[in-house]
Design an enzyme around this catalytic site. Structure first.
Site, PDB file in Angstrom:
ATOM      1  N   ASP A 160       0.918  -8.120   3.018  1.00  0.00           N
ATOM      2  CA  ASP A 160      -0.244  -7.878   3.414  1.00  0.00           C
ATOM      3  C   ASP A 160      -1.489  -8.599   2.694  1.00  0.00           C
ATOM      4  O   ASP A 160      -1.696  -8.186   1.489  1.00  0.00           O
ATOM      5  CB  ASP A 160      -0.792  -6.589   3.535  1.00  0.00           C
ATOM      6  N   ASP A 165      -1.891   1.456  10.050  1.00  0.00           N
ATOM      7  CA  ASP A 165      -2.970   0.328  10.705  1.00  0.00           C
ATOM      8  C   ASP A 165      -1.941  -0.971  11.262  1.00  0.00           C
ATOM      9  O   ASP A 165      -2.750  -1.234  11.470  1.00  0.00           O
ATOM     10  CB  ASP A 165      -4.344   0.487  10.908  1.00  0.00           C
ATOM     11  N   HIS A 166      -0.809  -1.323  10.327  1.00  0.00           N
ATOM     12  CA  HIS A 166      -0.369  -1.942  10.224  1.00  0.00           C
ATOM     13  C   HIS A 166       0.871  -2.567  11.223  1.00  0.00           C
ATOM     14  O   HIS A 166       1.723  -1.104  11.197  1.00  0.00           O
ATOM     15  CB  HIS A 166       0.072  -2.600   8.738  1.00  0.00           C
ATOM     16  N   GLU A 204       0.856  -1.383  -0.130  1.00  0.00           N
ATOM     17  CA  GLU A 204       0.534   0.410  -0.133  1.00  0.00           C
ATOM     18  C   GLU A 204       0.373   1.363  -0.384  1.00  0.00           C
ATOM     19  O   GLU A 204       0.481   2.166   1.198  1.00  0.00           O
ATOM     20  CB  GLU A 204      -0.893  -0.189   1.363  1.00  0.00           C
ATOM     21  N   ASN A 264      -4.791  -9.491   3.660  1.00  0.00           N
ATOM     22  CA  ASN A 264      -5.989  -9.117   4.283  1.00  0.00           C
ATOM     23  C   ASN A 264      -6.650 -10.360   4.525  1.00  0.00           C
ATOM     24  O   ASN A 264      -7.864  -9.726   4.773  1.00  0.00           O
ATOM     25  CB  ASN A 264      -6.614  -8.514   2.628  1.00  0.00           C
ATOM     26  N   TYR A 278       0.137  -7.483  -1.532  1.00  0.00           N
ATOM     27  CA  TYR A 278      -0.761  -7.083  -1.480  1.00  0.00           C
ATOM     28  C   TYR A 278      -2.816  -7.083  -1.793  1.00  0.00           C
ATOM     29  O   TYR A 278      -2.962  -6.753  -3.127  1.00  0.00           O
ATOM     30  CB  TYR A 278      -0.774  -5.532  -1.927  1.00  0.00           C
TER      31      TYR A 278
END
Length: 262
Positions: free
Chosen positions: A150, A252-253, A36, A152, A107
């Protein structure tokens, strides 16, 4: 020769360049995989990374969203990028180290808020993306490879703060967990983090919505480090740097680390 690898969804590398520099200075990973990045590659501020010894940088960028990059102190050769599910998104980059190990940086799409492909196109795209990952690993089973990023999805019950409450929440629904598991099985991938830390609650993401994210501790393990069976036993020393989530203006990670003796 051992090397340490980290993966981190940075949520804008240009906005959080100081945090990346701080992590590199404090932890000195040999390889840092970012997701990201939210920037075209030509606009990522690389000078500071190079000044710290990260001379080898590969990636795929996009303006404003998505984007993956690998910063390395070790020579790394780009070996491709796949646009899974034909989304035209910058979500994958792969590079090969001099020891022959291939690093895949992913991602995976977040999937929106509604876990139903009929009501939510983004959820369908996420499932399709995972299906194409599965098919690619079936067709060309990876060897001497590490997959990070990530993804997710928090697959295990102890990868989320409350399994029952999150069963209908995107990132922990049974259909997502099933799709991720199918992709993992197709490549024979070993979850290195859980190999090293097999028991207990473990998170790498905490929502911005919580006023006090640490006290609430409603986390999910969305960020992963996998390896193929031929090198999985070389992976060790896994850790998640929870404190980084508390840095000023954070992602936030939190970064996830592992070391490989290869």
């Amino acid at each position: 020769m051992p090397f340490t690898l980290a993966t981190w969804n940075i949520n804008s590398v240009r906005l959080r360049e100081p945090l990346v520099l701080k992590l590199l200075e404090q932890e000195l990973p040999d390889v840092l995989c970012l997701q990201e990045c939210k920037s075209p590659m030509e606009k990522i501020p690389l000078e500071g990374f190079r000044a710290l010894g990260y001379q080898h940088i590969i990636g795929r960028g996009q303006k404003g969203y998505n984007g993956v990059a690998i910063l390395s102190r070790l020579p790394i050769e780009e070996v491709g990028s796949v646009d899974y599910a034909g989304l035209n998104h910058a979500r994958h980059i792969a590079g090969r180290l001099e020891n022959g190990v291939v690093i895949h940086n992913f991602y995976v799409p977040a999937g929106g808020d509604i876990p139903d492909r009929e009501q939510n196109e983004k959820f369908g795209q996420k499932l399709d993306y995972l299906t194409e990952m599965r098919d690619a690993f079936h067709a060309d089973r990876p060897e001497r490879s590490i997959l990070v990023g990530d993804l997710n999805i928090a697959p295990r019950e102890d990868d989320v703060w409350n399994h029952k409450q999150l069963l209908k929440i995107v990132s922990h629904t049974p259909v997502e967990v099933e799709h991720l598991g199918a992709a993992q099985d197709a490549g024979g991938w070993v979850d290195i983090t859980r190999k090293d830390i097999p028991e207990g609650l473990l998170y790498s993401w905490w929502s911005y919505r919580a006023k006090d994210w640490s006290a609430a501790d409603k986390g999910r393990r969305l960020d992963h480090v996998w390896a193929t069976p031929d090198i999985a036993n070389a992976g060790h020393s896994s850790r998640i740097l929870r404190d980084v989530r508390g840095w000023e203006k954070p992602s936030d990670h939190a970064p996830v680390f592992a070391t490989f003796d290869l």
